[in-house]
Write an enzyme that holds these catalytic residues in place. Sequence first.
Site, PDB file in Angstrom:
ATOM      1  N   HIS A   6      47.104  26.436  41.227  1.00  0.00           N
ATOM      2  CA  HIS A   6      45.583  26.905  40.742  1.00  0.00           C
ATOM      3  C   HIS A   6      44.501  26.597  41.825  1.00  0.00           C
ATOM      4  O   HIS A   6      44.465  25.916  42.598  1.00  0.00           O
ATOM      5  CB  HIS A   6      45.273  26.245  39.444  1.00  0.00           C
ATOM      6  CG  HIS A   6      44.931  24.804  39.379  1.00  0.00           C
ATOM      7  ND1 HIS A   6      45.885  23.907  39.295  1.00  0.00           N
ATOM      8  CD2 HIS A   6      43.771  24.221  39.318  1.00  0.00           C
ATOM      9  CE1 HIS A   6      45.195  22.627  39.358  1.00  0.00           C
ATOM     10  NE2 HIS A   6      43.972  23.159  39.273  1.00  0.00           N
ATOM     11  N   GLU A  53      41.152  27.765  37.411  1.00  0.00           N
ATOM     12  CA  GLU A  53      40.892  26.717  36.390  1.00  0.00           C
ATOM     13  C   GLU A  53      38.939  26.909  36.483  1.00  0.00           C
ATOM     14  O   GLU A  53      38.521  26.776  37.343  1.00  0.00           O
ATOM     15  CB  GLU A  53      41.220  25.359  36.781  1.00  0.00           C
ATOM     16  CG  GLU A  53      40.790  24.134  36.205  1.00  0.00           C
ATOM     17  CD  GLU A  53      41.022  22.824  36.616  1.00  0.00           C
ATOM     18  OE1 GLU A  53      40.174  21.775  36.460  1.00  0.00           O
ATOM     19  OE2 GLU A  53      41.977  22.707  37.387  1.00  0.00           O
ATOM     20  N   HIS A  72      35.651  31.150  49.022  1.00  0.00           N
ATOM     21  CA  HIS A  72      35.697  32.421  48.088  1.00  0.00           C
ATOM     22  C   HIS A  72      37.212  32.521  47.550  1.00  0.00           C
ATOM     23  O   HIS A  72      38.116  31.820  47.867  1.00  0.00           O
ATOM     24  CB  HIS A  72      35.380  33.736  48.363  1.00  0.00           C
ATOM     25  CG  HIS A  72      36.144  34.335  49.509  1.00  0.00           C
ATOM     26  ND1 HIS A  72      35.794  33.967  51.018  1.00  0.00           N
ATOM     27  CD2 HIS A  72      37.270  34.968  49.657  1.00  0.00           C
ATOM     28  CE1 HIS A  72      36.691  34.499  51.775  1.00  0.00           C
ATOM     29  NE2 HIS A  72      37.433  35.239  51.038  1.00  0.00           N
ATOM     30  N   GLU A 114      36.281  37.787  46.373  1.00  0.00           N
ATOM     31  CA  GLU A 114      36.493  38.727  47.395  1.00  0.00           C
ATOM     32  C   GLU A 114      37.339  39.711  46.620  1.00  0.00           C
ATOM     33  O   GLU A 114      38.494  39.500  45.894  1.00  0.00           O
ATOM     34  CB  GLU A 114      37.123  38.255  48.485  1.00  0.00           C
ATOM     35  CG  GLU A 114      37.413  39.629  49.448  1.00  0.00           C
ATOM     36  CD  GLU A 114      37.952  38.973  50.753  1.00  0.00           C
ATOM     37  OE1 GLU A 114      38.150  39.687  51.515  1.00  0.00           O
ATOM     38  OE2 GLU A 114      37.980  37.706  50.897  1.00  0.00           O
TER      39      GLU A 114
END
Length: 128
Positions: A6, A53, A72, A114
């Site tokens: 994650h 998360e 990003h 993005e």
Amino acid sequence: MFTFNHFNFNVKNLEESLKFYHDALGLEEISRNDQPDFTIVFLGDGRTGFRLELTYMKGRTKPYDLGEQEYHLALTADNFEKAHAYHKKNGWICFENTAMGIYFLEDPDGYWIEIVPDGAYMAARTKE
């Protein structure tokens, strides 16, 4: 051997962030850990095992310092043109790089996401 699990963003307003990630990217809540001082919510796309998360520190009012934002999260769009039109209509696009064929959204806390087209773009990038 390691595999991705994650990625975390700390958020100032959990409900506003959940709405953004649902409306802009179709991410759904898959689990929640509610504690006295914080809440952690994991979001998923329903297609991969990767999770975002969102950590909400209860009582925090000050925005998070994102530094120079030289990082990003990236998501692939199955229909890039349709996604671009939808994101543009809703005012979520904060930067476009038409030469690379990508654009970025900004979430309520200032994190950049993005958006890349499916297929050719990613194949070309991995050959660099």
